[in-house]
Each structure stands twice: as structure tokens, then as C-alpha cells.
Design a protein around this motif. Sequence first.
Motif, mmCIF file in Angstrom:
data_model
loop_
_atom_site.group_PDB
_atom_site.id
_atom_site.type_symbol
_atom_site.label_atom_id
_atom_site.label_comp_id
_atom_site.label_asym_id
_atom_site.label_seq_id
_atom_site.Cartn_x
_atom_site.Cartn_y
_atom_site.Cartn_z
ATOM 1 N N MET A 1 5.165 4.786 -0.448
ATOM 2 C CA MET A 1 5.585 4.697 -1.857
ATOM 3 C C MET A 1 6.970 4.073 -1.976
ATOM 4 O O MET A 1 7.243 3.277 -2.858
ATOM 5 N N THR A 2 7.859 4.444 -1.012
ATOM 6 C CA THR A 2 9.226 3.905 -1.049
ATOM 7 C C THR A 2 9.212 2.394 -0.894
ATOM 8 O O THR A 2 9.953 1.688 -1.584
ATOM 9 N N GLU A 3 8.373 1.888 0.023
ATOM 10 C CA GLU A 3 8.286 0.442 0.247
ATOM 11 C C GLU A 3 7.777 -0.270 -1.001
ATOM 12 O O GLU A 3 8.272 -1.339 -1.361
ATOM 13 N N LYS A 4 6.786 0.314 -1.663
ATOM 14 C CA LYS A 4 6.241 -0.298 -2.875
ATOM 15 C C LYS A 4 7.279 -0.328 -3.984
ATOM 16 O O LYS A 4 7.396 -1.301 -4.729
ATOM 17 N N ARG A 5 8.044 0.769 -4.087
ATOM 18 C CA ARG A 5 9.093 0.836 -5.110
ATOM 19 C C ARG A 5 10.185 -0.203 -4.823
ATOM 20 O O ARG A 5 10.690 -0.857 -5.738
ATOM 21 N N LYS A 6 10.496 -0.365 -3.553
ATOM 22 C CA LYS A 6 11.519 -1.346 -3.158
ATOM 23 C C LYS A 6 11.034 -2.763 -3.481
ATOM 24 O O LYS A 6 11.800 -3.595 -3.986
ATOM 25 N N LEU A 7 9.746 -3.022 -3.193
ATOM 26 C CA LEU A 7 9.175 -4.340 -3.483
ATOM 27 C C LEU A 7 9.209 -4.621 -4.979
ATOM 28 O O LEU A 7 9.595 -5.710 -5.419
ATOM 29 N N ASP A 12 11.332 -7.290 -9.867
ATOM 30 C CA ASP A 12 11.990 -7.177 -11.180
ATOM 31 C C ASP A 12 13.299 -7.962 -11.209
ATOM 32 O O ASP A 12 13.632 -8.603 -12.218
ATOM 33 N N LYS A 13 14.048 -7.914 -10.098
ATOM 34 C CA LYS A 13 15.327 -8.648 -10.029
ATOM 35 C C LYS A 13 15.100 -10.151 -10.148
ATOM 36 O O LYS A 13 15.800 -10.853 -10.884
ATOM 37 N N GLN A 68 0.281 -11.474 -2.213
ATOM 38 C CA GLN A 68 0.359 -10.192 -1.513
ATOM 39 C C GLN A 68 -0.567 -9.160 -2.145
ATOM 40 O O GLN A 68 -0.548 -8.955 -3.364
ATOM 41 N N ALA A 69 -1.365 -8.513 -1.311
ATOM 42 C CA ALA A 69 -2.303 -7.496 -1.809
ATOM 43 C C ALA A 69 -1.568 -6.293 -2.384
ATOM 44 O O ALA A 69 -2.081 -5.593 -3.271
ATOM 45 N N ASP A 70 -0.343 -6.020 -1.884
ATOM 46 C CA ASP A 70 0.429 -4.862 -2.354
ATOM 47 C C ASP A 70 0.871 -5.004 -3.812
ATOM 48 O O ASP A 70 1.185 -4.026 -4.471
#
Length: 271
Positions: A1-7, A12-13, A68-70
Motif C-alpha cells: 500500500m505504501t508503494e502505491k501511495r508513493k507512486l 499527482d506531482k 503500468q498495471a499498478d
Amino acid sequence: MTEKRKLQTEIDKVLKKVEEGVEEFDDLWVKAHAATHSSQKEKLESDLKKEIKKLQRYREQIKTWIHQADVKDKKPLMDARRRIEVDMERFKACEREFKLKPFSKEALGGAMKEDPHEAERAAHRVWINECLSKLSEQVDSMEAELETIGAKKTKAKDVERMETLKTTCDQHRYHTEMLEKILRRLDNDTIDLSKLQSLSVKDVVEMYVEESLTDSGYYFDDAMYQELGLDEPEHDGSSDIEDDDSESADHETSSIGSGPTRSASTPPAER
């Protein structure tokens, strides 16, 4: 979840930077066309070039994320990529205009008093290029989804989704093929512009591009392309044999990697 939030934070940036960059490009564009001195124009052209290069770098990153599939929600990315590509086309036109103006007053006069026929051809090129860009983006996205589904154990609903995606991709490629033919005829001035207007080609294609991904039963209209006679040889002074060879080569190229060969005049089956 952390990686997805970071991505998502990174996405967004970049989307925010694209928004700011597009606004800056628009502002510079207006100033460049309002400038009266050559030194001002040169400075603004340089600034436009810097801005478009930044946007191009964001575009490359966005293209990576789209595949990217993510990344589940690809629409904001596709919209941002499309806006950048539209500005890329605008910059090319701006460059040509600025290069033309210094050479002669006659050239300047010609640019300012543009032939209405040429202006109409140019307007058609703009919307066609925008639609081609959108169709290409959507095909890329659908192919990425097909790869994702194919990599896992498929269920009945997955098989149905894959069939829908394949059909839509095939339809997109057909529209792309026809629009590229229209572009070639615009470049050669061998297409009846009044027919493009009377058949509402722009409205039909733009509606298809917007609706076909969300409405699996959206009507696939190919009659207008037949009305335009896009499979007939162009009569621009060259021999019909050369045109036929060119059409054949174009069809063979477009058939590579896109499944079974079909006639360009035969659209994909409707869903």
C-alpha cells in the motif's frame, strides 16, 4: 500500500507540473504572437522551446505510467499526455511561422492573408492529428490491459472483456487508417473539403473517440469514409498504378502485427 501511495503522490506531482507548464506555455504563446519587435519574438520563442522541452520530459514519464498495471486510473495521465502533444503541435507551427517572417515582407504578408482554402485544410489537420493522438493513446492503454488480463488466470468475465478490448482496438485501427488517408489527401489537396463538412466527419470521429471506451455498444460508423472514396486512387497528376502500389504498401504495413489481414474498405465487425 505504501508503494502505491508513493507512486500516486509522484503522479499527482507530475500532473500538477504539467498543468502549470501548459498554462505557462499558453501565456508565452499569447505574448509571442502579440510581440511586435523581432528581439521580443526571439526571446519568447526561446522561452516556448524551454517550456515545451520540460513538457516533453513529463510526457515520457506519463507514457511509462500509462503502461503500468499498478496505475488503475489512467484517464488523468492520458488527458495530460494529450494536452502536451497538442502544445507540441502548436510549437511546431509557431516555429515555422517565426522562421518564415524574417525572410521577406512578402512572406509575412502571405502568412497574414492566408488563403481560406489553406486555412480550412490546416484546421482539418489539427483536429485529425488530435484524434489520431487520442486513438493511439487508447490503443496503448487497451493493449496494456489485455497484457495484464492475459498474465493471470482468466475468468468468464475476463474473456468477455478481452473480446471487447480486441474489437475496440480493431475499430480504433480502422479509424486511424482512414484518418491517415484523409491527412494524405489533405496534404496533396485531393479531397473535397465540402464533403468533410457535409458528412460531419469531425463530429462523428470525435464522438466515437470520446464514447467508444465507455459504451461497448457504441455505433461504429464507417459510411462516411466510403462516401469520401478513400479507397479510390488519388488523381494528383501521378499515375494510377503508382497510387495503387502506394495504397497496397500502406495496407501491408498497417496489417503487420494487427491480426488477420482485412481490406481497408471493410470495417471491423460491430460489437
